[in-house]
Design an enzyme around this catalytic site. Sequence first.
Site, PDB file in Angstrom:
ATOM      1  CG  HIS A  52      -0.099   0.159   2.507  1.00 37.84           C
ATOM      2  ND1 HIS A  52       0.507  -0.910   3.128  1.00 37.84           N
ATOM      3  CD2 HIS A  52       0.228   1.254   3.240  1.00 37.84           C
ATOM      4  CE1 HIS A  52       1.162  -0.477   4.183  1.00 37.84           C
ATOM      5  NE2 HIS A  52       1.019   0.839   4.277  1.00 37.84           N
ATOM      6  CG  HIS A 134       7.302   5.261   1.137  1.00 34.96           C
ATOM      7  ND1 HIS A 134       6.898   6.292   1.951  1.00 34.96           N
ATOM      8  CD2 HIS A 134       7.364   4.158   1.929  1.00 34.96           C
ATOM      9  CE1 HIS A 134       6.740   5.846   3.190  1.00 34.96           C
ATOM     10  NE2 HIS A 134       6.998   4.553   3.203  1.00 34.96           N
TER      11      HIS A 134
END
Length: 185
Positions: A52, A134
């Site tokens: 995720h 990220h």
Amino acid sequence: MPEALLLPPVPARRRVFFALWPDHATAGVLHSRAQALWTACGGRLMRRDTLHLTLAFLGEIPGAALDRLPRVAAQLEGTPFTLELDRVGSWHGHRIVWLAPKNIPPALTALVGRLGSALNAEGFELEARPFSPHVTLVRNARGAPPATEAEAVHWPVAAFSLLESVHRSGVAAYRLLGTWPLAGE
Ligand code: ATP
Ligand code: MG
């Protein structure tokens, strides 16, 4: 009666965050990329079903406050975008090896800004650290990820999600609490 039973109950706290959750195909591509990095630099490969990109980390909040989050999310405006994940790097002595976009789409910056403002307006406190999008792929790597250029991962983003962080026997796992579409401004 043991004294502990006389104390008022401690309200249950829940560890929650908003994130982009990849569709099945994108998760597969991210997972392949993670496996290649893990082969090269060791450490702990993130499981495919946990990949995720965190948008806003709320931390541990009272269970009752959780009820307000779906309303906040449903009111947000946003537009779909494609994330080009084209930068591999690591932080904290390679404890976190990640994939990130060199260019952050304005629609992502706008979404995170609106989410933060809406959460603050509802009384939720967020970390002041700047947003650094990220996807963590490997943890506790033995060395830096290889500097070789890899093809960008194209991630079509059309929704965002609310997750609860739950640990099972010390292993991080996340429970999906809701998903809202980026349905236009
Ligand atoms: P673990 O902490 O067990 O190693 P984890 O970091 O994946 O697992 P959480 O700590 O619950 O699980 O974090 C959930 C998500 O929120 C992760 O993407 C994590 O990087 C991010 N996150 C955690 N703490 C913060 C923080 N203080 N600020 C911003 N993002 C955070
Ligand atoms: Mg953590």
